[in-house]
Design a protein around this motif. Structure first.
Motif, PDB file in Angstrom:
ATOM      1  N   MET A 224       0.831  -1.175   0.000  1.00  0.00           N
ATOM      2  CA  MET A 224       0.000   0.000   0.000  1.00  0.00           C
ATOM      3  C   MET A 224       0.881   1.245   0.000  1.00  0.00           C
ATOM      4  N   PRO A 225       0.431   2.307  -0.618  1.00  0.00           N
ATOM      5  CA  PRO A 225       1.259   3.513  -0.703  1.00  0.00           C
ATOM      6  C   PRO A 225       1.652   4.115   0.648  1.00  0.00           C
ATOM      7  N   ILE A 226       0.758   4.095   1.630  1.00  0.00           N
ATOM      8  CA  ILE A 226       1.108   4.674   2.928  1.00  0.00           C
ATOM      9  C   ILE A 226       2.224   3.868   3.577  1.00  0.00           C
TER      10      ILE A 226
ATOM     11  N   LEU B 238      -6.107   7.956   1.941  1.00  0.00           N
ATOM     12  CA  LEU B 238      -6.203   8.080   3.389  1.00  0.00           C
ATOM     13  C   LEU B 238      -7.228   7.106   3.960  1.00  0.00           C
ATOM     14  N   ALA B 239      -8.320   6.863   3.240  1.00  0.00           N
ATOM     15  CA  ALA B 239      -9.333   5.906   3.695  1.00  0.00           C
ATOM     16  C   ALA B 239      -8.777   4.491   3.704  1.00  0.00           C
ATOM     17  N   SER B 240      -7.810   4.202   2.846  1.00  0.00           N
ATOM     18  CA  SER B 240      -7.233   2.857   2.806  1.00  0.00           C
ATOM     19  C   SER B 240      -6.519   2.521   4.106  1.00  0.00           C
TER      20      SER B 240
ATOM     21  N   ASN C 243      -9.422   1.249   6.086  1.00  0.00           N
ATOM     22  CA  ASN C 243     -10.104   0.150   5.402  1.00  0.00           C
ATOM     23  C   ASN C 243      -9.103  -0.497   4.463  1.00  0.00           C
ATOM     24  N   PRO C 244      -8.256  -1.403   4.951  1.00  0.00           N
ATOM     25  CA  PRO C 244      -7.144  -1.945   4.168  1.00  0.00           C
ATOM     26  C   PRO C 244      -7.525  -2.660   2.884  1.00  0.00           C
ATOM     27  N   THR C 245      -8.803  -2.991   2.689  1.00  0.00           N
ATOM     28  CA  THR C 245      -9.174  -3.663   1.444  1.00  0.00           C
ATOM     29  C   THR C 245      -9.210  -2.687   0.289  1.00  0.00           C
ATOM     30  N   ARG C 246      -9.256  -1.376   0.570  1.00  0.00           N
ATOM     31  CA  ARG C 246      -9.230  -0.373  -0.484  1.00  0.00           C
ATOM     32  C   ARG C 246      -7.798   0.014  -0.763  1.00  0.00           C
ATOM     33  N   HIS C 247      -7.431   0.125  -2.036  1.00  0.00           N
ATOM     34  CA  HIS C 247      -6.057   0.530  -2.400  1.00  0.00           C
ATOM     35  C   HIS C 247      -6.118   1.838  -3.116  1.00  0.00           C
TER      36      HIS C 247
END
Length: 91
Positions: free
Chosen positions: A1-3, A82-84, A87-91
């Motif tokens: 993930m980017p973060i 930021l929401a990812s 909610n880790p299922t969102r990329h």
């Protein structure tokens, strides 16, 4: 993930090597939170950022935007990033 990639890059730039996995969970979370703070600060694009995006879209895709649509798209992309974090299922 980017973060997570950004957090790892920050740690590597500070220490000189990739020691992310050696950090405790709490410290990793602190670094991730710092990355999110930076992303929040970047939420409003500069006029130069908007101009560069618009130039690319006009030249490469043949699209133009009016009335802040490009800025709105930027906000949506950062909001999704930021929401990812929550909610880790969102990329």
């Amino acid at each position: 993930m980017p973060i997570e990639r950004a957090a790892r890059a920050l740690i590597k730039s500070e220490s000189g090597y990739d020691d992310w996995d050696a950090l405790g969970f709490e410290l990793q979370e602190e670094v991730r939170a710092n990355i999110c703070a930076v992303l929040e600060a970047l939420r409003d694009p500069s006029p130069a950022m908007l101009a560069a995006g618009e130039k690319f879209l006009r030249q490469q895709v043949g699209l133009g935007f009016e009335g802040g649509a490009l800025e709105h798209a930027w906000h949506l992309m950062l909001d999704a990033l930021l929401a990812s974090r929550t909610n880790p299922t969102r990329h």
